[in-house]
Design a protein around this motif. Structure first.
Motif, PDB file in Angstrom:
ATOM      1  N   PHE A   1     -13.717  -9.977  -4.357  1.00 28.00           N
ATOM      2  CA  PHE A   1     -13.289  -9.801  -2.969  1.00 28.00           C
ATOM      3  C   PHE A   1     -13.575 -11.088  -2.200  1.00 28.00           C
ATOM      4  O   PHE A   1     -14.715 -11.410  -1.882  1.00 28.00           O
ATOM      5  N   GLY A   2     -12.503 -11.823  -1.926  1.00 27.42           N
ATOM      6  CA  GLY A   2     -12.624 -13.077  -1.191  1.00 27.42           C
ATOM      7  C   GLY A   2     -11.746 -13.069   0.041  1.00 27.42           C
ATOM      8  O   GLY A   2     -11.178 -12.031   0.429  1.00 27.42           O
ATOM      9  N   PRO A   3     -11.591 -14.229   0.689  1.00 28.70           N
ATOM     10  CA  PRO A   3     -10.823 -14.291   1.936  1.00 28.70           C
ATOM     11  C   PRO A   3      -9.350 -13.914   1.784  1.00 28.70           C
ATOM     12  O   PRO A   3      -8.757 -13.361   2.699  1.00 28.70           O
ATOM     13  N   ARG A   4      -8.744 -14.210   0.609  1.00 30.49           N
ATOM     14  CA  ARG A   4      -7.334 -13.854   0.424  1.00 30.49           C
ATOM     15  C   ARG A   4      -7.148 -12.340   0.347  1.00 30.49           C
ATOM     16  O   ARG A   4      -6.206 -11.788   0.915  1.00 30.49           O
ATOM     17  N   THR A   5      -8.067 -11.669  -0.366  1.00 29.97           N
ATOM     18  CA  THR A   5      -7.991 -10.206  -0.458  1.00 29.97           C
ATOM     19  C   THR A   5      -8.220  -9.588   0.915  1.00 29.97           C
ATOM     20  O   THR A   5      -7.514  -8.665   1.326  1.00 29.97           O
ATOM     21  N   ASP A   6      -9.203 -10.113   1.626  1.00 31.92           N
ATOM     22  CA  ASP A   6      -9.507  -9.617   2.967  1.00 31.92           C
ATOM     23  C   ASP A   6      -8.305  -9.791   3.896  1.00 31.92           C
ATOM     24  O   ASP A   6      -7.936  -8.869   4.634  1.00 31.92           O
ATOM     25  N   ALA A   7      -7.666 -10.964   3.838  1.00 28.53           N
ATOM     26  CA  ALA A   7      -6.513 -11.229   4.701  1.00 28.53           C
ATOM     27  C   ALA A   7      -5.344 -10.310   4.351  1.00 28.53           C
ATOM     28  O   ALA A   7      -4.620  -9.837   5.241  1.00 28.53           O
ATOM     29  N   ALA A   8      -5.158 -10.038   3.053  1.00 28.97           N
ATOM     30  CA  ALA A   8      -4.068  -9.156   2.637  1.00 28.97           C
ATOM     31  C   ALA A   8      -4.278  -7.741   3.169  1.00 28.97           C
ATOM     32  O   ALA A   8      -3.340  -7.101   3.658  1.00 28.97           O
ATOM     33  N   LEU A   9      -5.511  -7.246   3.079  1.00 29.04           N
ATOM     34  CA  LEU A   9      -5.801  -5.899   3.574  1.00 29.04           C
ATOM     35  C   LEU A   9      -5.618  -5.822   5.089  1.00 29.04           C
ATOM     36  O   LEU A   9      -5.116  -4.819   5.615  1.00 29.04           O
ATOM     37  N   LYS A  10      -5.998  -6.888   5.781  1.00 35.20           N
ATOM     38  CA  LYS A  10      -5.810  -6.914   7.240  1.00 35.20           C
ATOM     39  C   LYS A  10      -4.329  -6.929   7.591  1.00 35.20           C
ATOM     40  O   LYS A  10      -3.912  -6.333   8.591  1.00 35.20           O
ATOM     41  N   ALA A  11      -3.520  -7.619   6.772  1.00 36.54           N
ATOM     42  CA  ALA A  11      -2.079  -7.654   7.017  1.00 36.54           C
ATOM     43  C   ALA A  11      -1.461  -6.273   6.853  1.00 36.54           C
ATOM     44  O   ALA A  11      -0.584  -5.864   7.618  1.00 36.54           O
ATOM     45  N   VAL A  12      -1.926  -5.530   5.828  1.00 38.74           N
ATOM     46  CA  VAL A  12      -1.447  -4.164   5.638  1.00 38.74           C
ATOM     47  C   VAL A  12      -1.829  -3.304   6.830  1.00 38.74           C
ATOM     48  O   VAL A  12      -1.015  -2.543   7.366  1.00 38.74           O
ATOM     49  N   ALA A  13      -3.081  -3.453   7.264  1.00 38.67           N
ATOM     50  CA  ALA A  13      -3.565  -2.658   8.398  1.00 38.67           C
ATOM     51  C   ALA A  13      -2.772  -2.974   9.669  1.00 38.67           C
ATOM     52  O   ALA A  13      -2.470  -2.089  10.469  1.00 38.67           O
ATOM     53  N   ALA A  14      -2.406  -4.253   9.840  1.00 39.49           N
ATOM     54  CA  ALA A  14      -1.658  -4.672  11.020  1.00 39.49           C
ATOM     55  C   ALA A  14      -0.272  -4.033  11.066  1.00 39.49           C
ATOM     56  O   ALA A  14       0.315  -3.871  12.137  1.00 39.49           O
ATOM     57  N   GLU A  15       0.244  -3.658   9.899  1.00 39.64           N
ATOM     58  CA  GLU A  15       1.547  -2.999   9.830  1.00 39.64           C
ATOM     59  C   GLU A  15       1.394  -1.481   9.811  1.00 39.64           C
ATOM     60  O   GLU A  15       2.289  -0.752   9.401  1.00 39.64           O
ATOM     61  N   GLY A  16       0.233  -1.037  10.197  1.00 38.22           N
ATOM     62  CA  GLY A  16       0.004   0.395  10.276  1.00 38.22           C
ATOM     63  C   GLY A  16      -0.261   1.050   8.949  1.00 38.22           C
ATOM     64  O   GLY A  16      -0.107   2.258   8.785  1.00 38.22           O
ATOM     65  N   GLY A  17      -0.651   0.214   7.940  1.00 42.80           N
ATOM     66  CA  GLY A  17      -0.930   0.756   6.621  1.00 42.80           C
ATOM     67  C   GLY A  17       0.316   1.128   5.848  1.00 42.80           C
ATOM     68  O   GLY A  17       0.249   1.798   4.831  1.00 42.80           O
ATOM     69  N   ALA A  18       1.491   0.689   6.330  1.00 43.01           N
ATOM     70  CA  ALA A  18       2.744   1.059   5.666  1.00 43.01           C
ATOM     71  C   ALA A  18       2.911   0.294   4.369  1.00 43.01           C
ATOM     72  O   ALA A  18       2.562  -0.870   4.278  1.00 43.01           O
ATOM     73  N   ILE A  19       3.432   0.947   3.359  1.00 44.36           N
ATOM     74  CA  ILE A  19       3.776   0.293   2.098  1.00 44.36           C
ATOM     75  C   ILE A  19       5.260  -0.053   2.170  1.00 44.36           C
ATOM     76  O   ILE A  19       6.122   0.816   2.124  1.00 44.36           O
ATOM     77  N   ARG A  20       5.553  -1.322   2.335  1.00 39.04           N
ATOM     78  CA  ARG A  20       6.915  -1.761   2.607  1.00 39.04           C
ATOM     79  C   ARG A  20       7.824  -1.652   1.390  1.00 39.04           C
ATOM     80  O   ARG A  20       7.436  -1.976   0.284  1.00 39.04           O
ATOM     81  N   ASN A  21       9.044  -1.192   1.654  1.00 39.59           N
ATOM     82  CA  ASN A  21      10.145  -1.325   0.697  1.00 39.59           C
ATOM     83  C   ASN A  21       9.963  -0.516  -0.587  1.00 39.59           C
ATOM     84  O   ASN A  21      10.576  -0.807  -1.586  1.00 39.59           O
ATOM     85  N   LEU A  22       9.101   0.487  -0.557  1.00 42.09           N
ATOM     86  CA  LEU A  22       8.920   1.285  -1.764  1.00 42.09           C
ATOM     87  C   LEU A  22       9.396   2.730  -1.606  1.00 42.09           C
ATOM     88  O   LEU A  22       9.333   3.494  -2.549  1.00 42.09           O
ATOM     89  N   LYS A  23       9.868   3.098  -0.435  1.00 45.38           N
ATOM     90  CA  LYS A  23      10.355   4.460  -0.243  1.00 45.38           C
ATOM     91  C   LYS A  23      11.779   4.552  -0.766  1.00 45.38           C
ATOM     92  O   LYS A  23      12.677   3.893  -0.255  1.00 45.38           O
ATOM     93  N   PRO A  24      12.026   5.343  -1.807  1.00 45.88           N
ATOM     94  CA  PRO A  24      13.364   5.387  -2.396  1.00 45.88           C
ATOM     95  C   PRO A  24      14.339   6.162  -1.528  1.00 45.88           C
ATOM     96  O   PRO A  24      13.957   7.074  -0.801  1.00 45.88           O
ATOM     97  N   PRO A  25      15.618   5.812  -1.595  1.00 48.36           N
ATOM     98  CA  PRO A  25      16.616   6.605  -0.894  1.00 48.36           C
ATOM     99  C   PRO A  25      16.774   7.967  -1.554  1.00 48.36           C
ATOM    100  O   PRO A  25      16.294   8.204  -2.654  1.00 48.36           O
TER     101      PRO A  25
END
Length: 211
Positions: free
Chosen positions: A29-53
């Motif tokens: 767990f380093g700064p890149r992992t921390d930044a990635a998790l914060k980016a997910v949180a900033a988007e409301g925890g949404a998992i982008r582009n994985l919801k199938p039609p």
């Protein structure tokens, strides 16, 4: 301790697939992992582009691009580099160099591969798996491209271990298994299955079936 490292590796892999994480898949767990998790949180925890039609196949599926092409194939490549290429330099520097090749020499907007595997089995993400790659001319929609470092001077029919390491073998099999858990992969091929090239320097179908 090993369970914690494995869990964090899985998290890093998931974040990398979605384009949030660009560091090594190392379970640390380093700064890149921390930044990635914060980016997910900033988007409301949404998992982008994985919801199938509604018409998508049942089960997990990754989709690429605005047209949402379902990912159902993995294509394996090699970097055509010598075993001692950039020896002693960090894996991130190797990825940066391949990214430069693709931008400056091929005119692509970024590195064409979705994943890179170094000689020691370390894995680094390239493009997000939700982006269409640039690995095979005319054959990139719905494909995840994986590149092995090495393979200079290889032939299309070489055995895997002539040009690549046991660590790369294990990492490639593990990465394929992880991708299969996220999307319905129906084909695993080599670049040489689609073009008159030596790349990736072995026969993929033979390698897959090797016990």
């Amino acid at each position: 301790m090993n369970d914690q490292i494995d869990a964090l590796k899985a998290l890093q892999m998931a974040l990398a697939r979605l384009g949030y994480y660009t560091g090594a898949i190392d379970g640390l767990f380093g700064p890149r992992t921390d930044a990635a998790l914060k980016a997910v949180a900033a988007e409301g925890g949404a998992i982008r582009n994985l919801k199938p039609p509604a018409a998508a196949p049942i089960g997990p599926m990754i989709f690429q691009g605005s047209a949402r092409y379902p990912v159902d194939e993995i294509v394996i490549h090699c970097a055509a580099t010598h075993p001692d290429w950039m020896r002693g330099q960090p894996f991130t520097a190797k990825r940066k160099e391949i990214d430069r090749w693709h931008r400056e020499e091929r005119g692509w907007r970024k590195i064409g591969y979705h994943h890179l595997i170094d000689r020691d089995g370390a894995i680094l993400p390239g493009r997000a798996e939700t982006e269409i790659g640039a690995g095979v001319e005319g054959h990139n929609r719905g494909v995840i491209h994986i590149c092995l470092i090495g393979g200079a001077g290889s032939a299309a029919t070489d055995p895997f271990d002539r040009n690549f390491t046991n660590a790369q073998d294990r990492a490639l099999r593990g990465l394929i298994a992880a991708i299969r858990a996220e999307t319905a992969i129906t084909r695993i091929t080599g670049h040489n299955d689609h073009a008159a090239k030596a790349c990736p320097g072995f026969v993929v179908r033979t390698w897959i079936n090797r016990a």
